[in-house]
Design a protein around this motif. Sequence first.
Motif, PDB file in Angstrom:
ATOM      1  N   GLY A 265       0.966  -1.134  -0.006  1.00 47.66           N
ATOM      2  CA  GLY A 265       0.071   0.039   0.122  1.00 47.66           C
ATOM      3  C   GLY A 265       0.920   1.204   0.056  1.00 47.66           C
ATOM      4  N   LEU A 266       1.775   1.072   0.733  1.00 47.93           N
ATOM      5  CA  LEU A 266       2.835   2.490   0.990  1.00 47.93           C
ATOM      6  C   LEU A 266       3.494   2.564  -0.521  1.00 47.93           C
ATOM      7  CD1 LEU A 266       4.571   4.741   2.180  1.00 47.93           C
ATOM      8  CD2 LEU A 266       5.963   2.988   3.338  1.00 47.93           C
ATOM      9  N   ALA A 267       3.949   1.537  -1.061  1.00 44.65           N
ATOM     10  CA  ALA A 267       4.770   1.470  -2.424  1.00 44.65           C
ATOM     11  C   ALA A 267       3.750   2.017  -3.563  1.00 44.65           C
ATOM     12  CB  ALA A 267       5.208  -0.073  -2.830  1.00 44.65           C
ATOM     13  N   ALA A 268       2.500   1.439  -3.616  1.00 46.63           N
ATOM     14  CA  ALA A 268       1.489   2.286  -4.318  1.00 46.63           C
ATOM     15  C   ALA A 268       1.446   3.832  -4.233  1.00 46.63           C
ATOM     16  CB  ALA A 268       0.294   1.524  -4.007  1.00 46.63           C
ATOM     17  N   GLN A 269       1.314   4.420  -3.037  1.00 46.42           N
ATOM     18  CA  GLN A 269       1.404   5.761  -3.011  1.00 46.42           C
ATOM     19  C   GLN A 269       2.577   6.414  -3.370  1.00 46.42           C
ATOM     20  OE1 GLN A 269      -1.419   7.329  -2.125  1.00 46.42           O
ATOM     21  NE2 GLN A 269      -2.327   5.229  -2.139  1.00 46.42           N
ATOM     22  N   LEU A 270       3.688   5.841  -2.956  1.00 46.18           N
ATOM     23  CA  LEU A 270       5.060   6.271  -3.499  1.00 46.18           C
ATOM     24  C   LEU A 270       5.061   6.409  -5.036  1.00 46.18           C
ATOM     25  CD1 LEU A 270       7.458   4.758  -0.988  1.00 46.18           C
ATOM     26  CD2 LEU A 270       6.768   7.157  -1.057  1.00 46.18           C
ATOM     27  N   LEU A 271       4.760   5.398  -5.675  1.00 44.40           N
ATOM     28  CA  LEU A 271       4.652   5.375  -7.179  1.00 44.40           C
ATOM     29  C   LEU A 271       3.595   6.460  -7.890  1.00 44.40           C
ATOM     30  CD1 LEU A 271       4.697   1.370  -7.685  1.00 44.40           C
ATOM     31  CD2 LEU A 271       6.369   3.122  -8.766  1.00 44.40           C
ATOM     32  N   ARG A 272       2.386   6.331  -7.011  1.00 43.45           N
ATOM     33  CA  ARG A 272       1.741   7.535  -7.412  1.00 43.45           C
ATOM     34  C   ARG A 272       2.090   9.185  -7.386  1.00 43.45           C
ATOM     35  NH1 ARG A 272      -3.079   5.528  -7.823  1.00 43.45           N
ATOM     36  NH2 ARG A 272      -2.764   4.133  -5.804  1.00 43.45           N
ATOM     37  N   LEU A 273       2.771   9.149  -6.100  1.00 42.62           N
ATOM     38  CA  LEU A 273       3.546  10.581  -6.258  1.00 42.62           C
ATOM     39  C   LEU A 273       4.701  10.718  -7.015  1.00 42.62           C
ATOM     40  CD1 LEU A 273       4.289  13.155  -4.556  1.00 42.62           C
ATOM     41  CD2 LEU A 273       5.738  11.443  -3.235  1.00 42.62           C
ATOM     42  N   HIS A 274       5.260   9.494  -7.598  1.00 42.87           N
ATOM     43  CA  HIS A 274       6.313   9.701  -8.610  1.00 42.87           C
ATOM     44  C   HIS A 274       5.671  10.118  -9.907  1.00 42.87           C
ATOM     45  CE1 HIS A 274      10.193   9.128 -10.275  1.00 42.87           C
ATOM     46  NE2 HIS A 274       9.696   8.356 -10.848  1.00 42.87           N
ATOM     47  N   GLY A 275       4.493   9.233 -10.155  1.00 45.59           N
ATOM     48  CA  GLY A 275       3.932   9.373 -11.418  1.00 45.59           C
ATOM     49  C   GLY A 275       3.282  10.815 -11.787  1.00 45.59           C
ATOM     50  N   SER A 276       2.908  11.226 -10.366  1.00 46.27           N
ATOM     51  CA  SER A 276       2.140  12.907 -10.521  1.00 46.27           C
ATOM     52  C   SER A 276       3.281  13.764 -10.808  1.00 46.27           C
ATOM     53  CB  SER A 276       1.649  13.019  -9.272  1.00 46.27           C
ATOM     54  OG  SER A 276       2.488  13.230  -8.157  1.00 46.27           O
ATOM     55  N   GLN A 277       4.345  13.548 -10.784  1.00 45.69           N
ATOM     56  CA  GLN A 277       5.519  14.454 -10.919  1.00 45.69           C
ATOM     57  C   GLN A 277       6.075  14.159 -12.565  1.00 45.69           C
ATOM     58  OE1 GLN A 277       8.177  13.211  -8.034  1.00 45.69           O
ATOM     59  NE2 GLN A 277       7.518  14.438  -6.357  1.00 45.69           N
ATOM     60  N   GLY A 278       5.308  13.740 -13.241  1.00 45.28           N
ATOM     61  CA  GLY A 278       5.522  13.571 -14.743  1.00 45.28           C
ATOM     62  C   GLY A 278       6.106  12.124 -15.109  1.00 45.28           C
ATOM     63  N   HIS A 279       6.259  11.353 -14.187  1.00 41.72           N
ATOM     64  CA  HIS A 279       7.067   9.776 -14.496  1.00 41.72           C
ATOM     65  C   HIS A 279       6.329   8.805 -14.846  1.00 41.72           C
ATOM     66  CE1 HIS A 279      10.591  11.874 -13.415  1.00 41.72           C
ATOM     67  NE2 HIS A 279      10.097  12.398 -12.127  1.00 41.72           N
ATOM     68  N   LEU A 280       4.936   9.061 -15.081  1.00 41.77           N
ATOM     69  CA  LEU A 280       4.112   7.624 -15.444  1.00 41.77           C
ATOM     70  C   LEU A 280       4.790   6.872 -16.810  1.00 41.77           C
ATOM     71  CD1 LEU A 280       0.263   8.918 -14.905  1.00 41.77           C
ATOM     72  CD2 LEU A 280       1.540   7.205 -13.550  1.00 41.77           C
ATOM     73  N   GLU A 281       5.138   7.546 -17.674  1.00 43.41           N
ATOM     74  CA  GLU A 281       5.462   6.917 -18.902  1.00 43.41           C
ATOM     75  C   GLU A 281       7.104   6.789 -18.896  1.00 43.41           C
ATOM     76  OE1 GLU A 281       3.326   5.695 -21.335  1.00 43.41           O
ATOM     77  OE2 GLU A 281       1.826   6.691 -19.855  1.00 43.41           O
ATOM     78  N   HIS A 282       7.867   6.999 -18.002  1.00 40.60           N
ATOM     79  CA  HIS A 282       9.287   6.804 -17.642  1.00 40.60           C
ATOM     80  C   HIS A 282       9.422   5.296 -17.092  1.00 40.60           C
ATOM     81  CE1 HIS A 282       9.828  11.436 -17.417  1.00 40.60           C
ATOM     82  NE2 HIS A 282       9.400  10.952 -18.841  1.00 40.60           N
ATOM     83  N   ASP A 283      10.715   4.885 -17.062  1.00 40.26           N
ATOM     84  CA  ASP A 283      11.064   3.657 -16.553  1.00 40.26           C
ATOM     85  C   ASP A 283      11.041   3.889 -15.155  1.00 40.26           C
ATOM     86  OD1 ASP A 283      13.023   1.184 -17.907  1.00 40.26           O
ATOM     87  OD2 ASP A 283      13.372   1.514 -15.722  1.00 40.26           O
ATOM     88  N   PRO A 284      10.961   2.698 -14.282  1.00 41.60           N
ATOM     89  CA  PRO A 284      10.936   2.679 -12.889  1.00 41.60           C
ATOM     90  C   PRO A 284      12.365   2.869 -12.291  1.00 41.60           C
ATOM     91  CG  PRO A 284       9.639   0.759 -13.518  1.00 41.60           C
ATOM     92  CD  PRO A 284      10.239   1.397 -14.904  1.00 41.60           C
ATOM     93  N   ALA A 285      13.345   2.888 -13.018  1.00 41.56           N
ATOM     94  CA  ALA A 285      14.763   3.359 -12.630  1.00 41.56           C
ATOM     95  C   ALA A 285      14.658   4.722 -12.053  1.00 41.56           C
ATOM     96  CB  ALA A 285      15.933   3.149 -13.784  1.00 41.56           C
ATOM     97  N   THR A 286      13.800   5.574 -12.823  1.00 41.67           N
ATOM     98  CA  THR A 286      13.590   7.103 -12.467  1.00 41.67           C
ATOM     99  C   THR A 286      13.108   7.210 -10.817  1.00 41.67           C
ATOM    100  OG1 THR A 286      11.448   6.957 -13.306  1.00 41.67           O
ATOM    101  CG2 THR A 286      13.158   7.796 -14.715  1.00 41.67           C
TER     102      THR A 286
END
Length: 296
Positions: A265-286
């Motif tokens: 659940g925490l991982a999902a929120q951190l990924l959502r935060l990262h995605g909201s900063q313009g990284h949804l289409e980027h590699d998870p290495a970002t």
Amino acid sequence: MSTSLPALAFAGIGLMGLPMTRRLLAAGYPLRVWNRSPDKCQRLLDLGAQPASAPLQLCSEADIVMLCLADTAAVREVVFGPGGIVEGARAGQLLVDFSSLEPAATREMAAELERRTGMRWVDAPVSGGTPGAEAGSLAIMAGGRVDDIERIRPILVHLGQRLTRMGEVGAGQVTKVCNQMIVACNALVIAEVVALAEQAGVDASLLAPALAGGFADSRPLQILAPQMAESRFEPIKWHVRTLLKDLDTATKLSREQGSATPMSGLAAQLLRLHGSQGHLEHDPATLVQLYREADA
């Protein structure tokens, strides 16, 4: 081309679908392909694949129809939407879905497709990313009838190093959820580790070789840590949005089962935060940028 091989059809020529279909063509299988953006099929047509103008046409000559699509909504549209597979499917054919979907939705769609057409469903999500798809070394976790999975085993040997039947329809998707929970949490910790090492003055590019063979070692560590340390985010091998989608499926499944999954659940929120900063289409290495920016 051997006429004794079953005829195949494939929808979804993306990061995973393209190398998978290339391997099927190289193995000699007759193959018909469809993609929402038809231009992505051209390289396969040049290799001998036949085009389909709509999903229903995938069923015209195929014994087995395969899907590798973005999410549950995309699969539902391709199977049951206008011009969908349901309009061309017939008993005796088999649908094999490599996509990562919600388990409950998979079971519902499989039951509806069989009720309406007689076509049966195997959910067979994969793990190993584009390198695994290119090398034919994917791990494939399947849900479906024993006979159906044994029917496709000789075909999937060209795509994966291992095919494991996990249970009835939907069990493959549950297993993929478990896989993605481990992958996502691992990726986030690796990002923390690389950023921490950098802040502490340690050469983060040495982490992966230094920890190789130890208890902290893993394939994600060996792949992601060097990419993160070098800020090498291209070529994109998978997307943040895909990992987030799978974690959202994990948290939904945990609620349905009354199971506690706080780390995911925490991982999902951190990924959502990262995605909201313009990284949804980027590699998870970002993901390392999430912690570098926090430390800046």
